[in-house]
Design a protein around this motif. Structure first.
Motif, PDB file in Angstrom:
ATOM      1  N   GLY A 309       4.269   0.218  -1.313  1.00 30.96           N
ATOM      2  CA  GLY A 309       5.318   1.037  -1.979  1.00 30.96           C
ATOM      3  C   GLY A 309       5.393   2.139  -2.064  1.00 30.96           C
ATOM      4  O   GLY A 309       5.098   3.447  -1.143  1.00 30.96           O
ATOM      5  N   TYR A 310       3.929   2.715  -2.965  1.00 31.37           N
ATOM      6  CA  TYR A 310       3.398   3.564  -2.934  1.00 31.37           C
ATOM      7  C   TYR A 310       2.317   4.424  -2.038  1.00 31.37           C
ATOM      8  O   TYR A 310       3.146   5.703  -1.330  1.00 31.37           O
ATOM      9  N   ALA A 311       2.175   3.610  -0.986  1.00 31.17           N
ATOM     10  CA  ALA A 311       1.572   3.649   0.370  1.00 31.17           C
ATOM     11  C   ALA A 311       2.040   5.002   1.011  1.00 31.17           C
ATOM     12  O   ALA A 311       2.322   5.702   1.863  1.00 31.17           O
ATOM     13  N   VAL A 312       3.631   4.205   1.101  1.00 31.59           N
ATOM     14  CA  VAL A 312       4.916   5.037   2.090  1.00 31.59           C
ATOM     15  C   VAL A 312       4.902   5.871   1.616  1.00 31.59           C
ATOM     16  O   VAL A 312       5.145   7.142   2.417  1.00 31.59           O
ATOM     17  N   LEU A 324      13.829   2.766  -0.368  1.00 32.80           N
ATOM     18  CA  LEU A 324      13.506   1.352   0.116  1.00 32.80           C
ATOM     19  C   LEU A 324      11.845   1.127  -0.577  1.00 32.80           C
ATOM     20  O   LEU A 324      12.102   0.359  -1.183  1.00 32.80           O
ATOM     21  N   CYS A 325      11.343   2.511  -0.131  1.00 29.86           N
ATOM     22  CA  CYS A 325       9.612   2.001  -0.651  1.00 29.86           C
ATOM     23  C   CYS A 325       9.475   1.960  -2.324  1.00 29.86           C
ATOM     24  O   CYS A 325       9.118   1.911  -3.581  1.00 29.86           O
ATOM     25  N   ILE A 326      10.731   2.926  -3.214  1.00 30.26           N
ATOM     26  CA  ILE A 326      10.162   3.255  -4.546  1.00 30.26           C
ATOM     27  C   ILE A 326      11.193   1.931  -5.206  1.00 30.26           C
ATOM     28  O   ILE A 326      10.893   1.900  -6.366  1.00 30.26           O
ATOM     29  N   PHE A 327      12.112   1.691  -5.046  1.00 29.97           N
ATOM     30  CA  PHE A 327      12.563   0.154  -4.676  1.00 29.97           C
ATOM     31  C   PHE A 327      11.576  -1.041  -5.118  1.00 29.97           C
ATOM     32  O   PHE A 327      11.648  -1.374  -6.018  1.00 29.97           O
TER      33      PHE A 327
END
Length: 422
Positions: A309-312, A324-327
């Motif tokens: 998630g954090y990579a994106v 979506l990625c923070i979720f």
């Protein structure tokens, strides 16, 4: 259930929640206050000194709490805190305003915080059991995030206009906390080894922390924690700066009724709000959902979701993908945090828990430094390079954690086999 936890745990969670709610209304804004009163450069030096003093005192507090008891150290530290807040209140009153007294009392409060924290963390381990630790850490994590959310919202409105009243509130909360710690909380420390009264403090501290630093299992845990938690601190540092610079502003409209201009600053604000709300609303649900799975599956799945998630987040500029990625990252965080904290409680030496907690607290500070360093590194590295760095950091953290869970699982399996053979 919360009501089934040890009274010390309930006192600690409730008092920490109240203190953090009011504290978050004040201290995140003190950098602005000190910059206005004393200048930006001096304000930065003062805040930096506070951090280092708190770390150094933490080592002493951890050592002492393993010798005279958790409660005694917490009572002394809390009394110092009450006195410091009383002076801060007086120095921010309508009749007298002194940034210098406020700064000095912030230093005193940092000393008391450093003194108390290792003892308080060790006490939570003392009075919890292997069966309820994950629940305890889940509740504590939920309370921390809820208090920060409430405090940040209210503080933004009240700090400038009602600073005096906020200091009165935090002094009152600290006084109530002192009463509960001194007269309601029970001592959890049981001395298992004889300690000479004539021992040199510095030699004793050196010997104590030398023992901690020789514990390879714990050191792997600290390295893993630093690498993983350091990624989270990128949200308030490099990721915020990147979105402010790279995110393409656009307007979101709902017919003729509503138009909202979404720029990089507002995007990062929404992401952080979503992260906090999801933690507050989802902690208990995720904790209950994860009970059906093994700790091994939960923690490593959580690590991978969090890292991905954090990579994106370090690269993408798509609003939908960012949300979506923070979720995904937050769900991963909710999965791994309680299990990681429970594992930490399992691997620390029972005779030196406060000393271990002092060292573990240092990993948090190093992670903050890594987070701040991300801004500088990001000035020379493209966003895809930073995203790759987050991925590598997470993978290294996961690898380091296998150095903890592997030996721990083997020792627990041998203990279970030995118990079954009796």
């Amino acid at each position: 259930m919360f009501k089934d936890l040890h009274p010390n745990i309930k006192i600690r969670i409730i008092t920490s929640f109240m203190t953090r709610v009011v504290g978050t209304m004040i201290f995140p804004f003190m950098a602005i206050y000190l910059s206005d009163k004393l200048g930006q450069a001096l304000a930065g030096i003062i805040l930096l000194i506070n951090v280092f003093v708190s770390i150094l005192v933490g080592f002493y507090g951890g050592y002492v709490a393993d010798r005279i008891g958790r409660k005694k150290v917490m009572v002394i530290g809390q009394l110092i805190t009450v006195i410091a807040f009383m002076f801060m209140t007086a120095a921010n009153s309508p009749w007298y305003d002194s940034a210098w007294i406020t700064s000095f009392m912030m230093l005193i409060q940092s000393i008391s915080s450093g003194l108390m924290n290792p003892a308080a963390e060790a006490m939570l381990i003392d009075v919890s059991t292997k069966e309820n630790r994950k629940f305890m850490y889940s509740i504590n994590y939920w309370a921390v995030n809820l208090s920060i959310a409430l405090g940040s919202i209210v503080g933004g409105f009240l700090f400038k206009s009602h600073r005096f009243e906020l200091f009165i509130a935090i002094t009152a909360v600290s006084a109530v906390t002192f009463y509960l710690v001194a007269y309601v909380m029970k001592e959890s420390f049981t001395q298992t080894v004889f300690v000479s009264e004539k021992i040199n403090v510095f030699k004793g501290m050196a010997a104590s922390y030398k023992t901690v630093m020789k514990d390879q299992l714990f050191l792997w845990f600290c390295i893993a924690s630093t690498l993983i938690v350091g990624i989270e601190f990128q949200m308030g540092n490099y990721i915020s700066v990147r979105l402010e610079e790279e995110y393409v502003s656009h307007s979101v409209s709902l017919g003729d009724m509503f138009t909202y201009h979404l720029d990089g600053l507002r995007m990062i604000s929404w992401l952080r709000t979503f992260n906090t709300v999801l933690i507050v609303l989802g902690t208990i649900w995720v904790t209950r959902w994860m009970r059906k799975y093994s700790d091994h599956k939960v923690i490593y799945t959580g690590f991978w979701l969090y890292t991905a998630g954090y990579a994106v987040l370090g690269y993408s500029n798509s609003a939908i993908l960012l949300v979506l990625c923070i979720f995904v990252a937050t769900i991963g965080e909710l999965m791994y945090v309680p299990v990681k904290q429970s594992i930490m409680a399992d691997i620390v030496n029972d005779d030196a828990r406060s000393s271990y907690m002092a060292v573990q607290g240092l990993t948090f500070q190093v992670a903050k430094i890594l987070g701040a360093a991300g801004i500088t590194i990001g000035a020379f590295v493209p966003s895809w390079g930073m995203a790759l760095a987050y991925l590598v950091s997470g993978m290294l953290g996961i690898y380091c954690f296998t150095k903890v869970t592997g030996p721990l699982n083997k020792s627990q399996k041998k203990a279970a086999e030995k118990a079954a053979a009796i």
